[in-house]
Design an enzyme around this catalytic site. Structure first.
Site, mmCIF file in Angstrom:
data_model
loop_
_atom_site.group_PDB
_atom_site.id
_atom_site.type_symbol
_atom_site.label_atom_id
_atom_site.label_comp_id
_atom_site.label_asym_id
_atom_site.label_seq_id
_atom_site.Cartn_x
_atom_site.Cartn_y
_atom_site.Cartn_z
ATOM 1 C CG ASN A 35 12.499 -29.172 57.825
ATOM 2 O OD1 ASN A 35 11.332 -29.096 57.457
ATOM 3 N ND2 ASN A 35 13.255 -30.240 57.553
ATOM 4 C CB ILE A 58 3.928 -32.017 52.722
ATOM 5 C CG1 ILE A 58 3.305 -30.763 53.380
ATOM 6 C CG2 ILE A 58 4.890 -31.633 51.596
ATOM 7 C CD1 ILE A 58 2.372 -29.953 52.495
ATOM 8 C CB VAL A 113 18.142 -30.939 65.956
ATOM 9 C CG1 VAL A 113 18.554 -30.551 64.558
ATOM 10 C CG2 VAL A 113 16.903 -31.826 65.976
ATOM 11 C CE1 TYR A 150 5.256 -34.261 63.483
ATOM 12 C CE2 TYR A 150 2.909 -33.864 63.119
ATOM 13 C CZ TYR A 150 4.230 -33.719 62.725
ATOM 14 O OH TYR A 150 4.519 -33.023 61.580
ATOM 15 N N GLY A 210 17.522 -30.904 59.362
ATOM 16 C CA GLY A 210 16.822 -32.025 58.725
ATOM 17 C C GLY A 210 16.648 -31.794 57.235
ATOM 18 C CB SER A 234 19.795 -35.114 54.074
ATOM 19 O OG SER A 234 18.926 -35.862 54.896
ATOM 20 N NE ARG A 235 13.499 -38.271 55.062
ATOM 21 C CZ ARG A 235 13.388 -39.360 55.792
ATOM 22 N NH1 ARG A 235 14.135 -40.413 55.509
ATOM 23 N NH2 ARG A 235 12.530 -39.429 56.790
HETATM 24 P P1 NAD Z 1 11.036 -36.288 56.416
HETATM 25 O O1 NAD Z 1 10.913 -37.403 57.388
HETATM 26 O O2 NAD Z 1 11.183 -36.577 54.977
HETATM 27 O O3 NAD Z 1 12.215 -35.298 56.827
HETATM 28 C C1 NAD Z 1 12.554 -35.031 58.147
HETATM 29 C C2 NAD Z 1 14.043 -34.840 58.171
HETATM 30 O O4 NAD Z 1 14.452 -34.542 59.507
HETATM 31 C C3 NAD Z 1 14.771 -36.128 57.751
HETATM 32 O O5 NAD Z 1 15.812 -35.802 56.884
HETATM 33 C C4 NAD Z 1 15.291 -36.652 59.070
HETATM 34 O O6 NAD Z 1 16.457 -37.429 58.947
HETATM 35 C C5 NAD Z 1 15.564 -35.362 59.816
HETATM 36 N N1 NAD Z 1 15.675 -35.558 61.242
HETATM 37 C C6 NAD Z 1 14.851 -36.327 62.012
HETATM 38 N N2 NAD Z 1 15.315 -36.303 63.273
HETATM 39 C C7 NAD Z 1 16.415 -35.523 63.288
HETATM 40 C C8 NAD Z 1 17.321 -35.144 64.290
HETATM 41 N N3 NAD Z 1 17.191 -35.567 65.552
HETATM 42 N N4 NAD Z 1 18.354 -34.328 63.964
HETATM 43 C C9 NAD Z 1 18.516 -33.901 62.681
HETATM 44 N N5 NAD Z 1 17.681 -34.243 61.689
HETATM 45 C C10 NAD Z 1 16.650 -35.053 61.988
HETATM 46 O O7 NAD Z 1 9.756 -35.391 56.686
HETATM 47 P P2 NAD Z 1 9.258 -34.015 56.044
HETATM 48 O O8 NAD Z 1 7.882 -34.256 55.622
HETATM 49 O O9 NAD Z 1 10.235 -33.451 55.106
HETATM 50 O O10 NAD Z 1 9.176 -33.145 57.380
HETATM 51 C C11 NAD Z 1 9.923 -31.976 57.603
HETATM 52 C C12 NAD Z 1 9.245 -31.178 58.717
HETATM 53 O O11 NAD Z 1 7.939 -30.807 58.281
HETATM 54 C C13 NAD Z 1 9.063 -31.963 60.011
HETATM 55 O O12 NAD Z 1 9.268 -31.100 61.118
HETATM 56 C C14 NAD Z 1 7.606 -32.376 59.961
HETATM 57 O O13 NAD Z 1 7.061 -32.575 61.231
HETATM 58 C C15 NAD Z 1 6.995 -31.178 59.257
HETATM 59 N N6 NAD Z 1 5.709 -31.469 58.633
HETATM 60 C C16 NAD Z 1 5.598 -32.408 57.640
HETATM 61 C C17 NAD Z 1 4.352 -32.664 57.086
HETATM 62 C C18 NAD Z 1 4.133 -33.676 56.006
HETATM 63 O O14 NAD Z 1 2.955 -33.959 55.677
HETATM 64 N N7 NAD Z 1 5.162 -34.229 55.372
HETATM 65 C C19 NAD Z 1 3.231 -31.970 57.552
HETATM 66 C C20 NAD Z 1 3.377 -31.029 58.554
HETATM 67 C C21 NAD Z 1 4.635 -30.789 59.089
#
Ligand code: NAD
Length: 243
Positions: free
Chosen positions: A87, A185, A61, A152, A9, A11-12
């Site tokens: 991730n 975040i 994934v 979640y 995950g 790309s962003r």
């Molecule tokens: P985001 O939505 O920007 O990034 C998540 C990435 O995972 C995206 O690029 C998405 O396309 C990819 N993804 C989703 N499903 C997928 C799959 N089946 N196969 C491959 N890729 C997939 O979110 P983020 O904030 O960058 O989150 C990244 C990680 O951090 C996640 O696991 C999220 O649960 C965790 N997280 C985020 C926060 C927050 O506040 N942003 C807080 C706690 C935990």
């Protein structure tokens, strides 16, 4: 020796920040996306222009066969994978009585099943090398309950259970397993909450602001280098929540 990392995950958001920071730290990186291949390709190109080893691979994934193909491709291009960052994740805000079984299963298939699939695919390479590092992305909601995010939050709690169990099981094989638990975040994932809620949340966070993807990536780089740390959950959350 070449150091090769697979970041799911990526790309962003947090994943992309991890790929960049790990690349800065000398890792060859395999970037993974499920959609927006253009973003994965652009990040990969940016890193290559700096003379770094970087490849990208589109795979869900939750799909074990696709993940196996990705792990094989990454190893062919970069060398044996010695760092896996699980991730990729999805979230859903819903009251429990409104979560249908399909949604519940998809959240577990991606968040927890994705860890299972990627570890299964990469572990043989680490066991052969008798070395490796796995970092699983949990959440503040993997440490505390989250109202209207039971699916979640449960999946992120399970990731902590998986981390601690595998840390115990794999330590004798020279493989460390840790988790990062980000707070709130500033990425695309939290934008669904809306500006007002995010401002309100920032006021509740002791450090007074949302975290950045880069700050989570720094924790991942630390864990990649912390040779005597395993089975830990590193909270990077600005002190949130106050309990
Ligand atoms: P985001 O939505 O920007 O990034 C998540 C990435 O995972 C995206 O690029 C998405 O396309 C990819 N993804 C989703 N499903 C997928 C799959 N089946 N196969 C491959 N890729 C997939 O979110 P983020 O904030 O960058 O989150 C990244 C990680 O951090 C996640 O696991 C999220 O649960 C965790 N997280 C985020 C926060 C927050 O506040 N942003 C807080 C706690 C935990």
């Amino acid at each position: 020796m070449r150091k090769a990392a697979l970041i799911t995950g990526s790309s962003r958001g947090i994943g992309a920040a991890c790929a960049e920071a790990l690349s800065d730290a000398g890792w060859g990186v395999c970037i993974n996306c499920i959609e927006r291949a253009d973003l994965a390709e652009a990040l990969c190109e940016r890193l290559r222009e700096k003379g770094r080893d970087a490849v990208w691979f589109q795979a869900d994934v939750a799909d074990l066969e696709a993940v196996r193909a990705m792990a094989a491709y990454a190893a062919r291009e970069l060398g044996p994978i010695s760092l896996l960052v699980n991730n990729a994740g999805i979230a859903r805000q819903q009251q429990f009585q409104d979560i249908d079984r399909k949604t519940w299963d998809r959240i577990f298939d991606v968040n927890l099943g994705g860890c299972y699939n990627c570890i299964q695919a990469v572990l043989p390479q680490m066991l052969r090398a008798h070395a490796g590092c796995i970092v699983n992305m949990s959440s503040v909601w993997g440490r505390y309950g989250a109202s209207c995010e039971a699916s979640y939050s449960s999946s992120k709690h399970a990731i902590i259970g998986l981390t601690r169990s595998l840390a115990a099981e794999l330590a004798p094989s020279g493989i460390r397993v840790n988790a990062v638990a980000p707070g709130v975040i500033d990425t695309d994932m939290v934008q669904v909450l809306g500006r007002e809620t995010l401002h309100q949340l920032a006021r509740e966070i002791p450090l007074g602001r949302l975290g950045t993807a880069r700050e989570i990536a720094q924790a991942v780089v630390y864990l990649s280098e912390a040779g005597y740390v395993t089975g830990q959950v590193l909270a990077v959350d600005g002190g949130f929540p106050v309990v």
